[in-house]
Structure formats: structure tokens, C-alpha cells
Scaffold this motif. Structure first.
Motif, PDB file in Angstrom:
ATOM      1  N   MET A  81      13.853  -2.659   8.583  1.00 55.91           N
ATOM      2  CA  MET A  81      13.555  -2.374   9.393  1.00 55.91           C
ATOM      3  C   MET A  81      13.094  -1.292   9.476  1.00 55.91           C
ATOM      4  O   MET A  81      11.554  -0.790  10.018  1.00 55.91           O
ATOM      5  CB  MET A  81      14.160  -3.590  10.865  1.00 55.91           C
ATOM      6  N   LEU A  82      13.964  -0.490   9.590  1.00 56.49           N
ATOM      7  CA  LEU A  82      13.958   0.950   9.993  1.00 56.49           C
ATOM      8  C   LEU A  82      13.077   2.185   8.877  1.00 56.49           C
ATOM      9  O   LEU A  82      12.082   2.170   9.306  1.00 56.49           O
ATOM     10  CB  LEU A  82      14.920   1.053   9.805  1.00 56.49           C
ATOM     11  N   ASN A  83      13.356   1.041   7.385  1.00 60.25           N
ATOM     12  CA  ASN A  83      12.337   1.667   6.732  1.00 60.25           C
ATOM     13  C   ASN A  83      10.576   0.832   7.173  1.00 60.25           C
ATOM     14  O   ASN A  83       9.976   1.777   6.310  1.00 60.25           O
ATOM     15  CB  ASN A  83      12.613   1.445   5.682  1.00 60.25           C
ATOM     16  N   ALA A 106       8.328   4.973   1.352  1.00 61.49           N
ATOM     17  CA  ALA A 106       8.488   4.580   0.458  1.00 61.49           C
ATOM     18  C   ALA A 106       9.498   4.165  -0.456  1.00 61.49           C
ATOM     19  O   ALA A 106      10.334   4.554   0.553  1.00 61.49           O
ATOM     20  CB  ALA A 106       7.767   5.413  -0.411  1.00 61.49           C
ATOM     21  N   THR A 107       9.871   3.369  -1.355  1.00 60.33           N
ATOM     22  CA  THR A 107      10.857   2.998  -1.603  1.00 60.33           C
ATOM     23  C   THR A 107      11.514   4.303  -2.692  1.00 60.33           C
ATOM     24  O   THR A 107      10.324   5.107  -3.441  1.00 60.33           O
ATOM     25  CB  THR A 107      11.448   1.715  -2.543  1.00 60.33           C
ATOM     26  N   ALA A 108      12.722   4.131  -3.582  1.00 61.43           N
ATOM     27  CA  ALA A 108      13.083   5.094  -5.008  1.00 61.43           C
ATOM     28  C   ALA A 108      12.368   4.902  -5.890  1.00 61.43           C
ATOM     29  O   ALA A 108      11.369   6.084  -6.098  1.00 61.43           O
ATOM     30  CB  ALA A 108      13.920   4.959  -5.620  1.00 61.43           C
ATOM     31  N   ASP A 130       5.672  10.653   0.432  1.00 61.83           N
ATOM     32  CA  ASP A 130       4.967   9.274  -0.411  1.00 61.83           C
ATOM     33  C   ASP A 130       5.201   8.371   1.388  1.00 61.83           C
ATOM     34  O   ASP A 130       6.620   8.503   1.707  1.00 61.83           O
ATOM     35  CB  ASP A 130       6.218   8.663  -1.256  1.00 61.83           C
ATOM     36  N   HIS A 131       4.728   7.316   1.193  1.00 65.55           N
ATOM     37  CA  HIS A 131       4.584   6.655   2.775  1.00 65.55           C
ATOM     38  C   HIS A 131       4.392   4.845   1.868  1.00 65.55           C
ATOM     39  O   HIS A 131       3.595   5.241   1.237  1.00 65.55           O
ATOM     40  CB  HIS A 131       4.044   6.948   3.703  1.00 65.55           C
ATOM     41  N   ALA A 132       4.706   3.682   2.895  1.00 65.68           N
ATOM     42  CA  ALA A 132       3.994   2.411   2.131  1.00 65.68           C
ATOM     43  C   ALA A 132       4.076   1.374   3.178  1.00 65.68           C
ATOM     44  O   ALA A 132       4.889   1.853   4.143  1.00 65.68           O
ATOM     45  CB  ALA A 132       5.080   2.750   0.908  1.00 65.68           C
ATOM     46  N   ILE A 133       4.008   0.416   2.685  1.00 63.74           N
ATOM     47  CA  ILE A 133       3.675  -0.308   4.057  1.00 63.74           C
ATOM     48  C   ILE A 133       2.819  -2.448   2.986  1.00 63.74           C
ATOM     49  O   ILE A 133       2.338  -1.813   2.446  1.00 63.74           O
ATOM     50  CB  ILE A 133       2.678  -0.211   4.721  1.00 63.74           C
ATOM     51  N   LEU A 193       1.125  -1.401  -0.195  1.00 64.15           N
ATOM     52  CA  LEU A 193      -0.104  -0.078  -0.194  1.00 64.15           C
ATOM     53  C   LEU A 193       0.686   0.983  -0.244  1.00 64.15           C
ATOM     54  O   LEU A 193       1.705   1.336   1.099  1.00 64.15           O
ATOM     55  CB  LEU A 193      -0.467  -0.428   1.367  1.00 64.15           C
ATOM     56  N   HIS A 194       1.010   2.189  -1.134  1.00 61.45           N
ATOM     57  CA  HIS A 194       1.702   2.725  -1.327  1.00 61.45           C
ATOM     58  C   HIS A 194       0.680   3.650  -1.158  1.00 61.45           C
ATOM     59  O   HIS A 194       0.075   4.124  -1.983  1.00 61.45           O
ATOM     60  CB  HIS A 194       2.098   2.624  -2.660  1.00 61.45           C
TER      61      HIS A 194
END
Lengths: 154, 44
Positions: free
Chosen positions: B1-3, B9-11, B32-35, A100-101
């Protein structure tokens, strides 16, 4: 999602009028349409508006910056009215589930300050305060969504 | 882990265009954030 819907799954005291976000899927809210309101706060009618979506793929919410032009809902001209902020959620299948982004893009920041009313915040101030405030709320929401989705698995 | 903890979010995710991006050509910032979620996209 939404303060007048199932909640924001974040800090309910701040974003949901103290009402706990739902822990279960509410079937009556599963049908959505472009133009639907996802209230930022209880009773709010200006944000957020669903500007586009594809079930199982993405959902784009927006905040109208310009006055309504009278363009028909869902048209390109209507979508362009939402230049104050955009908030997009995307889902991608990964090996063990879903990625989920979420992306937030503020066009400009306006704060409601007692006595002064609506005050436009300058760019550098907005760039300074938006990231940490957004991070705290967004992280909480993502974890809230994950917890609910994973606990609902059969 | 920290990410993961920070929901970073990735690059690639930061760089890709998403629906709605075109509405605001020059945003104040882009956040941007992601999970990762152990459930299918239709269940999220």
C-alpha cells in the motif's frame, strides 16, 4: 506531454504556465518523431527532446548538455549530446493493465539564479535536493496519467 | 500500500537497464518511480 502540448499532468501552476493539462487525448499530438520538443515550461526550447521511442513500449526524453555537434538527429552521436539529463518512460503489460515505470538520470544540475545566471550545482547538493523535488512532481504526474488513462477506458 | 502511494519502483525495475541509460554513464543519481494503471499499454 509537454508544456506547449497537452501539459505535464503534474502541478500545472509550476510546470504548465497555469494552463490545465488536457483531460482528453489530442489526436493531432499522437504522431511523434525523434527530435520533437516536449517543452519543460511554456516557451522552453532546450528541454525536453525526444531521443528515442517505441509506441506502446517506451519513450526517452533528454536534455542536451554539450553544445550541438551538428550530428544528424537520431544518430548515436546526436543522442550522446543529451548528457545533462535523461527521463525515460516505459510501459509493461501486467495482469490487470499496465505498469508505467519512469526513470530520471541527471548528469549534472544547473540552476538559473538571478544576477548570477547559470550556476552549476555540485554533486552532493544535487543528490540532496533532486530526489525530494523530483518525487513530488513525478508522483503527481504518474497519478495524473493514471487518472486520465483509467477514465478514458470504454 | 505504501509502495503504491509513494509510486515506488521494484528492485527489479531499479536494476534493469532502460533505453537512454547509456548516454549518462555516471549520473548524479537515478530516480525510479512506477505505478499500476488499469488500462492497456496502448491506452496509457
Amino acid at each position: 506531454m509537454g508544456a506547449d502540448r497537452a501539459g505535464w499532468y503534474s502541478y500545472d501552476r509550476l510546470e504548465n504556465g497555469g494552463r490545465k493539462s488536457s483531460d482528453t487525448v489530442i489526436e493531432s499530438l499522437q504522431t511523434i518523431a525523434v527530435g520533437n520538443l516536449f517543452s519543460a515550461l511554456p516557451g522552453a526550447t532546450d528541454a525536453f527532446i525526444l531521443t528515442a521511442f517505441e509506441p506502446g513500449e517506451f519513450m526517452a526524453l533528454g536534455v542536451r548538455g554539450r553544445d550541438a555537434t551538428g550530428a544528424a538527429v537520431g544518430t548515436e552521436a546526436w543522442r550522446k549530446e543529451f548528457d545533462r539529463a535523461n527521463w525515460t518512460f516505459t510501459l509493461s503489460a501486467i495482469a490487470d493493465g499496465t505498469r508505467l515505470h519512469v526513470r530520471a538520470r541527471p548528469g549534472f544540475l544547473v540552476l538559473r539564479i538571478p544576477v548570477f545566471g547559470l550556476v552549476s550545482v555540485s554533486g552532493w547538493v544535487a543528490r540532496l535536493i533532486a530526489p525530494p523535488v523530483h518525487f513530488v512532481m513525478q508522483r503527481r504526474q504518474l497519478n495524473g496519467l493514471r487518472r486520465r488513462a483509467e477514465s478514458a477506458r470504454p | 500500500m505504501l509502495n503504491s502511494y509513494l509510486c515506488r519502483a521494484t528492485a527489479d525495475e531499479n536494476a534493469r537497464e532502460l533505453p537512454g541509460d547509456g548516454i549518462i554513464r555516471k549520473p548524479l543519481c537515478q530516480l525510479d518511480h512506477a505505478i499500476d494503471i488499469s488500462a492497456s499499454p496502448n491506452d496509457v
